[in-house]
Scaffold this active site. Structure first.
Site, PDB file in Angstrom:
ATOM      1  N   GLU A 162      29.396  61.878  97.922  1.00  0.00           N
ATOM      2  CA  GLU A 162      29.274  60.421  97.861  1.00  0.00           C
ATOM      3  C   GLU A 162      28.711  60.054  99.233  1.00  0.00           C
ATOM      4  O   GLU A 162      29.454  59.960 100.206  1.00  0.00           O
ATOM      5  CB  GLU A 162      30.635  59.763  97.639  1.00  0.00           C
ATOM      6  CG  GLU A 162      30.525  58.252  97.548  1.00  0.00           C
ATOM      7  CD  GLU A 162      31.808  57.513  97.882  1.00  0.00           C
ATOM      8  OE1 GLU A 162      32.052  56.470  97.286  1.00  0.00           O
ATOM      9  OE2 GLU A 162      32.572  57.958  98.754  1.00  0.00           O
ATOM     10  N   ASP A 199      53.798  59.039  79.807  1.00  0.00           N
ATOM     11  CA  ASP A 199      54.330  58.301  80.967  1.00  0.00           C
ATOM     12  C   ASP A 199      53.404  57.163  81.396  1.00  0.00           C
ATOM     13  O   ASP A 199      53.641  56.509  82.409  1.00  0.00           O
ATOM     14  CB  ASP A 199      54.616  59.247  82.146  1.00  0.00           C
ATOM     15  CG  ASP A 199      53.338  59.841  82.742  1.00  0.00           C
ATOM     16  OD1 ASP A 199      52.238  59.612  82.185  1.00  0.00           O
ATOM     17  OD2 ASP A 199      53.434  60.548  83.763  1.00  0.00           O
ATOM     18  N   ASP A 229      34.231  62.841  98.713  1.00  0.00           N
ATOM     19  CA  ASP A 229      34.424  61.415  98.922  1.00  0.00           C
ATOM     20  C   ASP A 229      33.956  61.023 100.333  1.00  0.00           C
ATOM     21  O   ASP A 229      34.211  61.760 101.300  1.00  0.00           O
ATOM     22  CB  ASP A 229      35.931  61.144  98.773  1.00  0.00           C
ATOM     23  CG  ASP A 229      36.278  59.685  98.734  1.00  0.00           C
ATOM     24  OD1 ASP A 229      35.807  59.004  97.810  1.00  0.00           O
ATOM     25  OD2 ASP A 229      37.040  59.219  99.610  1.00  0.00           O
ATOM     26  N   ASP A 271      46.472  60.265  78.307  1.00  0.00           N
ATOM     27  CA  ASP A 271      47.839  60.563  78.758  1.00  0.00           C
ATOM     28  C   ASP A 271      48.516  61.441  77.712  1.00  0.00           C
ATOM     29  O   ASP A 271      48.753  60.988  76.598  1.00  0.00           O
ATOM     30  CB  ASP A 271      48.584  59.227  78.939  1.00  0.00           C
ATOM     31  CG  ASP A 271      50.067  59.417  79.192  1.00  0.00           C
ATOM     32  OD1 ASP A 271      50.459  60.504  79.654  1.00  0.00           O
ATOM     33  OD2 ASP A 271      50.826  58.462  78.928  1.00  0.00           O
ATOM     34  N   ASP A 282      46.478  62.417  82.496  1.00  0.00           N
ATOM     35  CA  ASP A 282      46.844  63.690  83.116  1.00  0.00           C
ATOM     36  C   ASP A 282      45.887  64.808  82.698  1.00  0.00           C
ATOM     37  O   ASP A 282      44.987  64.616  81.875  1.00  0.00           O
ATOM     38  CB  ASP A 282      48.307  64.039  82.787  1.00  0.00           C
ATOM     39  CG  ASP A 282      48.603  63.893  81.311  1.00  0.00           C
ATOM     40  OD1 ASP A 282      47.798  64.394  80.509  1.00  0.00           O
ATOM     41  OD2 ASP A 282      49.626  63.269  80.958  1.00  0.00           O
TER      42      ASP A 282
HETATM   43  C1  NOJ Z   1      35.299  56.215  97.359  1.00  0.00           C
HETATM   44  C2  NOJ Z   1      36.138  56.322  96.130  1.00  0.00           C
HETATM   45  O1  NOJ Z   1      35.296  56.399  95.001  1.00  0.00           O
HETATM   46  C3  NOJ Z   1      37.034  55.101  96.108  1.00  0.00           C
HETATM   47  O2  NOJ Z   1      37.698  54.962  94.892  1.00  0.00           O
HETATM   48  C4  NOJ Z   1      37.987  55.209  97.272  1.00  0.00           C
HETATM   49  O3  NOJ Z   1      38.771  54.032  97.339  1.00  0.00           O
HETATM   50  C5  NOJ Z   1      37.235  55.363  98.583  1.00  0.00           C
HETATM   51  N1  NOJ Z   1      36.172  56.311  98.506  1.00  0.00           N
HETATM   52  C6  NOJ Z   1      38.167  55.792  99.685  1.00  0.00           C
HETATM   53  O4  NOJ Z   1      38.604  57.099  99.457  1.00  0.00           O
END
Ligand code: NOJ
Length: 548
Positions: free
Chosen positions: A292, A52, A227, A48, A56
């Site tokens: 992912e 705050d 994601d 940080d 960041d």
């Molecule tokens: C996988 C991400 O790594 C996780 O942190 C997130 O909650 C879920 N996808 C939903 O976006």
């Protein structure tokens, strides 16, 4: 750029005079990620810069010298976009901006420029499965059911007798559907109700994400982590998922989710069309497309990284499993064989307990975790380290309540411990998550002073990988092992042996002239023999050997 011109927050103790030795982008003859090692920065908890209490982008810029010193090649930064924060940034309300919590677009540009100065690549996290409930697309879709934005999301009428449209569940608990009272329709969300799922069958959604990728590429990013890449397209008829285990009242949401075969909500074949499209948008071999892609089995995973699809996908089983040596050996072998170059190996990330904790805690957890890391570093694909893994951290200890909708992810999200003090040098303010300070021996500063600390072990492991590129480049051949808890491989002039069993052992090599170039514990030795050296290796230890 000269050291003195770098961002104000740069940490001089890690400055490294080897910047110029890294190849320029234009000199690359193969994708930059071949042989690279990644580092995941969970932005809220890394560093940080403005006090705050939330990490960041300038905080990251200030730690790039550390990452360069450690020897990683690419930094993946978790979402820093504007977001109401129901899922800590994974609920995005503007894909092309920066949340004021994490800085500004100018800070982003600074951070990327400073990373590139050091030869480090930068990857950003794209969240294509769902937006925030506050994204203007959803606001418009909800308030105007006949308007053009409605079809950007997945809406369904109640079932014929009333109630939920089907039996799909949210990963985070309860049904995957929330009723919009005004229109009488439900919206779909595989995560929180505040994370409505996009309709990837709608061409406008596809076009918009093309533009989002271009926007970040123009700002210099070197790769994307997608994601929930396995969840985007849903069954067109929204059919029920087959149930494979009974549901119980006290089940954790993840267990309830696993009580179904996700035949219709996840892992649909037409996700691949989207990856092919992104590959066309991003061009070959310049920008890493890493998903992912949480397919349950290795052969399912392999589809995500087949030619034309994604470049790589995270294989998450090794970041989820507890200490189960035989199963780990089987899992690693079968996943590697199904997609030798396509897997990004990980032992941890921001979603699961840290490996030291998962593998039993204390000295044993650390020993096991390091042995596994050595193995994963020899498997091809791009291995990623999660911040703090290099310190051998166990999960942090929370003092306040949980910040996590599923209550198991706080321990791996406590602040990165840089040094001593109330919040270990993470922030000059009050951290967003209240946790016990880490002892000196778990901090970066403390471990730098101790040559036997995990930090130096990890750094030497990355150096060994660079010094002996056979370790990731040469074709892999498994070496026979009589013990199912011992896994060994040969790549060109390098061999890697991981003894995950609770007992020391000897491993018969198939030739002579080997020497140890890295070991996770200083207790391995070679008994030379012209026609076949023998490696003596203690319990839960891994070694990298090379032929003389
Ligand atoms: C996988 C991400 O790594 C996780 O942190 C997130 O909650 C879920 N996808 C939903 O976006």
């Amino acid at each position: 750029m000269e050291q003195s011109q770098r961002g104000a927050a740069a940490d001089a103790s890690f400055s490294n005079s080897e910047h110029s030795e890294r190849p320029e982008h234009s000199e690359q003859v193969e994708p930059w990620w071949r042989g690279a090692v990644g580092y995941e920065v969970y932005v809220r908890s890394f560093a940080d810069s403005d006090g705050d209490g939330v990490g960041d982008l300038l905080g990251i810029a200030g730690k790039l010298d550390y990452l360069e010193w450690l020897g990683v090649d690419v930094v993946w930064i978790t979402p820093f976009y504007p977001s109401p924060g129901h899922d800590h940034g994974y609920d995005v309300s503007d894909y092309c901006g920066v949340s004021p919590r994490h800085g500004t677009l100018a800070d982003f540009d600074t951070m990327v420029a400073e990373a590139h100065d050091r030869g480090l690549r930068v990857m950003v996290d794209i969240v294509p499965n769902h937006t925030s409930i506050e994204h203007p697309w959803f606001v418009s879709a909800r308030c105007d059911p006949s308007g053009p934005d409605r079809d950007r999301y997945i809406w369904a009428d109640p079932a014929p007798g009333g109630g939920l449209p089907n039996n799909w569940l949210s990963h985070f608990g309860g049904p995957a559907w929330t009723l919009d009272e005004a229109s009488g329709q439900y919206w779909c969300h595989l995560f929180l109700p505040e994370q409505p799922d996009l309709n990837w069958r709608n061409p406008a959604v596809r076009d918009d994400f093309d533009s989002i990728l271009r926007w970040w590429m123009e700002r210099g990013v070197d790769g994307f982590r997608f994601d929930v890449a396995h969840g985007m397209v849903k069954d067109e008829q929204l059919r029920d998922n087959p149930q494979i285990a009974p549901l119980k009242d006290d089940m954790h949401p993840f267990e309830a989710f696993a009580a179904f075969e996700h035949r219709h909500d996840l892992d649909q074949l037409s996700n691949t069309e989207i990856f092919e499209r992104w590959k066309r948008v991003c061009g070959p071999d310049q920008v890493l497309l890493l998903g992912e892609a949480n397919a349950p089995w290795p052969d399912g995973m392999a589809r995500y990284v087949a030619p034309g699809a994604l470049d790589q996908a995270f294989f998450l089983r090794t970041a989820i499993m507890g200490w189960s040596p035989e199963l780990l050996v089987q899992m690693v072998r079968s996943m590697h064989d199904a997609a030798p170059e396509g897997v990004s190996w990980v032992l941890s990330n921001h979603d699961r307990p840290r490996p030291v904790t998962r593998f039993g805690g204390g000295e044993a957890g650390l020993r096991r975790s390091l042995a596994m890391s050595v193995l994963l570093m020899a498997l091809g694909g791009t291995p990623f380290i999660y911040q703090g893994e290099e310190l051998g951290l166990p999960d942090g200890v929370l003092r306040g309540g949980s910040h996590d909708p599923v209550e198991i992810r706080d321990g791996c999200r406590t602040p990165m411990p840089w040094g001593s003090g109330a919040c270990n040098g993470f922030s000059a303010g009050t951290p967003w998550i209240d946790s016990e300070p880490r002892p000196d021996e778990q901090t970066v500063a403390g471990q730098r002073r101790d040559p036997d600390a995990p930090l130096h072990r990890y750094r030497s492991l990355l150096a060994a990988r660079k010094q002996h590129p056979d370790m990731w480049r040469a074709p892999l051949r498994w070496l026979d092992s009589a013990d199912p808890q011992v896994i060994a491989l040969r790549r060109g002039g390098v061999a890697v042996v991981a003894n995950l069993s609770p007992a020391g052992t000897v491993f018969q090599l198939d030739s002579g002239g080997w020497q140890i170039v890295y070991q996770s514990r200083d207790a391995c030795s070679i008994i030379p023999a012209g026609d076949g050296d023998v490696l003596s290796i203690p319990a839960e230890t891994a070694a990298v050997l090379k032929t003389l």
